[in-house]
Scaffold this motif. Structure first.
Motif, short mmCIF file in Angstrom:
data_model
loop_
_atom_site.label_atom_id
_atom_site.label_comp_id
_atom_site.label_asym_id
_atom_site.label_seq_id
_atom_site.Cartn_x
_atom_site.Cartn_y
_atom_site.Cartn_z
N SER A 13 0.83 -1.22 0.00
CA SER A 13 0.00 0.00 0.00
C SER A 13 0.87 1.26 0.00
CB SER A 13 -0.98 0.00 1.18
OG SER A 13 -0.30 0.14 2.40
N ASN A 14 2.01 1.24 0.68
CA ASN A 14 2.91 2.40 0.63
C ASN A 14 3.50 2.58 -0.77
OD1 ASN A 14 3.20 4.05 3.05
ND2 ASN A 14 3.77 2.14 4.06
N PHE A 15 3.72 1.48 -1.47
CA PHE A 15 4.23 1.54 -2.84
C PHE A 15 3.31 2.40 -3.71
CE2 PHE A 15 3.58 -0.61 -7.04
CZ PHE A 15 4.70 -0.10 -7.68
N ASN A 16 2.00 2.16 -3.60
CA ASN A 16 1.03 2.95 -4.38
C ASN A 16 1.15 4.43 -4.10
OD1 ASN A 16 -0.21 0.83 -5.73
ND2 ASN A 16 -2.26 1.53 -5.21
N SER A 17 1.24 4.80 -2.81
CA SER A 17 1.30 6.22 -2.47
C SER A 17 2.61 6.84 -2.94
CB SER A 17 1.10 6.44 -0.97
OG SER A 17 2.15 5.88 -0.23
N ILE A 18 3.69 6.07 -2.96
CA ILE A 18 4.98 6.58 -3.44
C ILE A 18 4.91 6.85 -4.95
CG2 ILE A 18 7.41 5.94 -3.80
CD1 ILE A 18 7.10 4.36 -1.07
N VAL A 19 4.28 5.93 -5.69
CA VAL A 19 4.11 6.13 -7.13
C VAL A 19 3.23 7.35 -7.40
CG1 VAL A 19 3.14 5.15 -9.26
CG2 VAL A 19 4.53 3.72 -7.74
N GLU A 20 2.13 7.46 -6.66
CA GLU A 20 1.22 8.61 -6.84
C GLU A 20 1.91 9.93 -6.50
OE1 GLU A 20 -2.18 7.58 -4.47
OE2 GLU A 20 -2.75 5.96 -5.84
N GLY A 21 2.93 9.89 -5.65
CA GLY A 21 3.64 11.11 -5.24
C GLY A 21 4.76 11.54 -6.17
N LEU A 163 -6.23 1.36 14.61
CA LEU A 163 -4.94 2.05 14.78
C LEU A 163 -4.08 1.87 13.53
CD1 LEU A 163 -3.05 3.72 16.49
CD2 LEU A 163 -2.27 1.62 17.61
N GLN A 164 -4.12 0.69 12.94
CA GLN A 164 -3.37 0.46 11.70
C GLN A 164 -3.84 1.42 10.60
OE1 GLN A 164 -4.02 -3.31 9.62
NE2 GLN A 164 -1.85 -3.40 9.13
N LYS A 165 -5.15 1.62 10.49
CA LYS A 165 -5.68 2.55 9.48
C LYS A 165 -5.18 3.97 9.72
CE LYS A 165 -9.90 0.24 8.05
NZ LYS A 165 -11.32 0.09 8.26
N LYS A 166 -5.16 4.40 10.98
CA LYS A 166 -4.69 5.76 11.30
C LYS A 166 -3.20 5.91 10.97
CE LYS A 166 -6.16 6.35 15.67
NZ LYS A 166 -6.73 6.92 16.91
N VAL A 167 -2.42 4.88 11.32
CA VAL A 167 -0.98 4.92 11.05
C VAL A 167 -0.73 4.92 9.54
CG1 VAL A 167 1.16 3.56 11.22
CG2 VAL A 167 -0.25 3.94 13.26
N HIS A 172 1.03 7.06 4.21
CA HIS A 172 0.77 7.29 2.79
C HIS A 172 0.96 8.75 2.38
CE1 HIS A 172 -1.84 3.38 2.72
NE2 HIS A 172 -0.55 3.15 2.86
N ARG A 173 0.82 9.66 3.33
CA ARG A 173 1.09 11.08 3.06
C ARG A 173 2.56 11.42 3.31
NH1 ARG A 173 1.65 14.54 6.73
NH2 ARG A 173 0.37 13.46 8.26
N LEU A 174 3.08 10.95 4.45
CA LEU A 174 4.41 11.37 4.91
C LEU A 174 5.55 10.80 4.05
CD1 LEU A 174 5.62 13.08 7.24
CD2 LEU A 174 5.91 10.93 8.50
N TYR A 175 5.40 9.57 3.58
CA TYR A 175 6.51 8.94 2.84
C TYR A 175 6.81 9.66 1.53
CZ TYR A 175 9.64 4.82 2.89
OH TYR A 175 10.72 3.96 2.98
N PRO A 176 5.81 9.89 0.66
CA PRO A 176 6.12 10.61 -0.59
C PRO A 176 6.63 12.04 -0.33
CG PRO A 176 3.92 9.64 -0.71
CD PRO A 176 4.42 9.42 0.68
#
Length: 195
Positions: A13-21, A163-167, A172-176
């Motif tokens: 899921s982080n991969f997707n947000s990195i690509v989108e960023g 908690l997992q959803k909040k983290v 997904h915002r902070l990494y990109p």
């Protein structure tokens, strides 16, 4: 523009947000997984990012595995490595070649709750906050220099899933955002050393 490889072992899921960023600072040129059945590989195919997988089980030792992995990264002209749910420690072969060019994201405020199941560890400890840490990778487990952290409050009603959803929302915002900052700085330093 930096050519980035994202390493993932699971969902991606982080991969997707990195690509989108992606912007002028970086392009995801490769998704790599150590798990041939990883859903991250499917995500990569779906969004048109080149993907590769090597299974450590096919190698006599970590040295041989990482030698092939390094050759794969070099062939793909990778400048920077982003770990996103990659469940292996990076060994000296990759660390030496990509010195200060590998980052990881971890679902806690390191040094608290390193390693596996950081969200469960935080809930079990009864703390009021956890968070997200982005850090450089060294030979230890979640021990490299911290680049950025953001807190996530734990409410009494929180379950593992909530908690997992909040983290993950923060991840997904902070990494990109952090990658862009890091790789833009890297470009400025590279240009300054040329001039």
């Amino acid at each position: 523009m930096k050519r980035v490889a994202v390493f993932a072992s699971g969902n991606g899921s982080n991969f997707n947000s990195i690509v989108e960023g992606e912007d002028e600072s970086y392009q995801v040129a490769l998704l790599f997984s150590d798990q041939p059945q990883s859903y991250a590989l499917t995500r990569a195919i779906d969004i048109g990012v080149k993907s590769e997988s090597l299974s450590p089980k096919d190698y006599p030792d970590k040295l041989a595995y990482e030698a092939d992995l390094l050759a794969l990264l070099i062939r793909n002209h990778i400048d920077f490595i982003v770990l996103a749910g990659y469940m292996r420690l990076i060994g000296p072969t990759i660390l030496k070649y990509y010195k200060d060019k590998i980052v990881n994201i971890h679902p806690s405020l390191l040094p608290e709750f390193p390693g596996l199941n950081a969200i469960g560890q935080a809930l079990d400890a009864g703390v009021r906050e956890t968070g997200v840490t982005i850090h450089y990778v060294d030979e230890g487990m979640d021990t490299g220099p911290i680049i950025k952290q953001e807190k996530v409050l734990i409410e009494k009603a929180d379950t593992y899933e909530s908690l997992q959803k909040k983290v993950q929302k923060v991840e997904h915002r902070l990494y990109p955002e952090t990658l862009k900052e890091l790789l833009r700085k890297d470009e400025v330093v590279a240009e300054a050393s040329v001039n």
